[in-house]
Design an enzyme around this catalytic site. Structure first.
Site, mmCIF file in Angstrom:
data_model
loop_
_atom_site.group_PDB
_atom_site.id
_atom_site.type_symbol
_atom_site.label_atom_id
_atom_site.label_comp_id
_atom_site.label_asym_id
_atom_site.label_seq_id
_atom_site.Cartn_x
_atom_site.Cartn_y
_atom_site.Cartn_z
ATOM 1 C CD GLU A 127 2.033 19.861 26.783
ATOM 2 O OE1 GLU A 127 2.228 21.088 26.772
ATOM 3 O OE2 GLU A 127 1.861 19.227 27.819
ATOM 4 C CG ASP B 46 8.750 17.031 29.519
ATOM 5 O OD1 ASP B 46 7.536 16.839 29.661
ATOM 6 O OD2 ASP B 46 9.320 18.082 29.855
HETATM 7 C C1 6LW Z 1 6.817 20.218 28.180
HETATM 8 C C2 6LW Z 1 5.466 19.846 27.763
HETATM 9 C C3 6LW Z 1 4.988 19.339 29.021
HETATM 10 O O1 6LW Z 1 7.566 20.917 27.261
HETATM 11 O O2 6LW Z 1 5.464 20.135 30.003
HETATM 12 O O3 6LW Z 1 3.994 17.630 30.136
HETATM 13 C C4 6LW Z 1 6.418 20.965 29.405
HETATM 14 N N1 6LW Z 1 4.375 18.244 29.106
HETATM 15 O O4 6LW Z 1 5.358 18.893 26.783
HETATM 16 C C5 6LW Z 1 7.546 21.168 30.330
HETATM 17 O O5 6LW Z 1 7.974 19.919 30.839
#
Ligand code: 6LW
Length: 500
Positions: A174, A14
């Site tokens: 996300e 991240d």
């Molecule tokens: C993070 C989310 C993700 O919060 O995995 O790959 C989660 N993305 O954005 C945990 O790393």
């Protein structure tokens, strides 16, 4: 010039970065490890030096009960009016919060919590306003990328949370970030989940609240269609411009243990690709929307030398920088010097999730390594663990038994537990050795001039695909068994990078 990806190998997921003058700063998530949120610095985007961690105190980072799907999720780092901000989520305690510092080499503030739900918070500053964005659900119950304005001094919401974008339809929308370039606002996010379907998508609008129009060619970056390519799972990205006005993206991805073997053990790592804007204000990223292990660019100087992962020993590594602990450690059970680590068991084991075992570890950043350490056991058991989760780890250790001492190997894969080796040794001293390769770990011990082979174990059973978690393998030194007054001693630790 050609550069190699990943630019930061190993479990550093991240990534988020910002630039101040000619220096870039980058942070990553850290889950159940303490200190939290590794912080890196770079002048050239290719060589990153870890300068510490953002969350260094238990008051900033309560981790009781956190495992490898808990604790600290994706952080964002931003700089505004001379102040650095790092915003993240502690999914085990308290939710979304940020901390700040005016000195990147110093301590960060106490956490300021924000009452907006979801994960992956980000900050965007403009004209004295602070916009706070995360994935989540707004006050109307609409799910997507949600944004409000906050008072940056108190974290109090100044406006209701409002859903500003619902992405392109992929699952797990996300990692949103907002940027402005030439009066256009860009909302970049990820979809597809952090596994093999991961992708980066974005939309463009004319205000921080949109309305946002999706980039017609989304996803702008993904490796999901590159079958048989070792680098997969590319997503969760952040953008930065360099002093010459070029734009770059960092994102996470992972290297399978082999081209055709869909398991990875070294966690999600940091990758770098160039970003190019067209005359209509849309941008593309990477090599035709993919990321490669070797990238070609004319934007970086040929004279930049990219440094591989160095061999590690006690003398060239630091506690709290390279070495970290599980959850909130009991520091009186550790003594550190330049030549030796002393660890004392507190009664908790590597398999425990309540409380915390005596453990200190570094990341397995490459697949081909040789790890060795001299261990002198004073407690019930002391050794080296390849640790993924409480129920997924391989250990080689010295243990007391009724007759004296023995060398054991423990394989723990979910409900399957095996202890073997059981090699009797005259006293509690031996060199413990682990040879790491793409497919197997080989365990050996050297004692009284004799080399003992404790066999191999497949790497794939420690992989994220088997563990179903968010971290990577940690190389840990530990002491466990009954709580004990005496400290076991670890000396001559070497983790040699055999990829060189
Ligand atoms: C993070 C989310 C993700 O919060 O995995 O790959 C989660 N993305 O954005 C945990 O790393």
């Amino acid at each position: 010039m050609k550069y190699r990806n990943p630019v930061i190998p190993g479990f550093y997921p991240d990534p988020s970065l910002c630039r101040v003058g000619d220096t870039y700063y980058l942070v990553c998530s850290s889950f159940q490890f303490f200190p939290g949120v590794p912080l890196f610095e770079s002048k050239d985007l290719l060589n990153w030096k870890q300068i510490g961690h953002v969350l260094t105190r238990e008051s900033q980072l309560p981790l009781h009960g956190a495992t490898s799907n808990g604790g600290i999720y994706a952080p964002t780092i931003r700089h505004d009016h001379g102040r650095f901000y790092m915003v993240t989520t502690n999914v085990s305690h308290g939710g979304n919060f940020y901390v700040y510092t005016d000195d990147i080499y110093g301590e960060w503030s106490e956490p300021i919590y924000v009452e907006q739900d979801g994960i992956d918070p980000s900050l965007y500053f403009e004209n004295g306003r602070a916009y706070f964005m995360s994935n989540g659900t707004d006050e109307q119950g609409t799910h997507g990328i949600v944004q409000c304005e906050i008072d940056i001094h108190t974290g109090k919401k100044l406006t209701p949370s409002k859903c500003v974008w619902q992405g392109t339809g992929g699952r797990f929308l996300e990692s949103p970030h907002l940027y402005k370039k030439n009066n256009a606002y860009y909302l970049m996010a990820s979809e597809g989940g952090t596994e093999y379907g991961h992708m980066v998508v974005y939309a463009k609008g004319n205000s921080p609240y949109g309305p946002f129009e999706s980039y017609p060619e989304n996803p702008v970056l993904t490796n999901r269609d590159l079958g048989g390519y070792q680098l997969q799972g590319c997503g969760h990205a952040d953008l930065v411009d360099d002093p010459s006005g070029n734009w770059w993206m960092v994102h996470l991805g992972f290297r399978q243990i082999d081209e055709w073997v869909m398991h990875h053990i070294t966690g999600r790592e940091v990758y770098l690709v160039p970003v190019t804007f067209d005359e209509n204000g849309w941008f593309t990223a990477g090599e035709k929307g993919t990321t490669r292990l070797e990238m070609e660019t004319d934007r970086l100087s040929d004279i930049i030398q990219q440094h591989p992962v160095a061999d590690k020993c006690f003398q060239n590594t630091e506690i709290g920088v390279d070495w970290c602990f599980l959850r909130n450690p009991i520091l009186s059970d550790y003594k550190f010097s330049n030549d030796a680590f002393l660890l004392r068991s507190n009664g908790k084991s590597l398999a425990d999730t309540d409380g915390v075992p005596t453990f200190v570890g570094i990341r397995q950043q490459e697949m081909n390594l040789k790890i060795s350490c001299h261990v002198s056991v004073s407690s019930e058991e002391a050794g080296i663990t390849l640790y993924m989760t409480p129920d997924q780890h391989y250990d080689i250790a010295l243990r007391r038994n009724d007759d004296g001492f023995e060398i054991i190997r423990r394989l723990r894969i979910g409900d399957i537990k095996q202890i073997d080796g059981n090699i009797p040794i005259p006293d509690g001293n031996a060199f413990l050795i682990i040879h790491c390769s793409n497919f197997v770990y080989r365990f050996q011990a050297e004692c009284d001039g004799k080399l003992y082979d404790l066999g191999t174990a497949q790497t794939k059973f420690l992989s994220t695909e088997v563990a179903g978690n968010f971290t990577g393998v940690m190389i840990g030194l530990y002491a466990q068994g009954r709580a004990c007054e005496k400290f076991s001693t670890f000396t001559n630790f070497v983790c040699q990078n055999l990829e060189l």
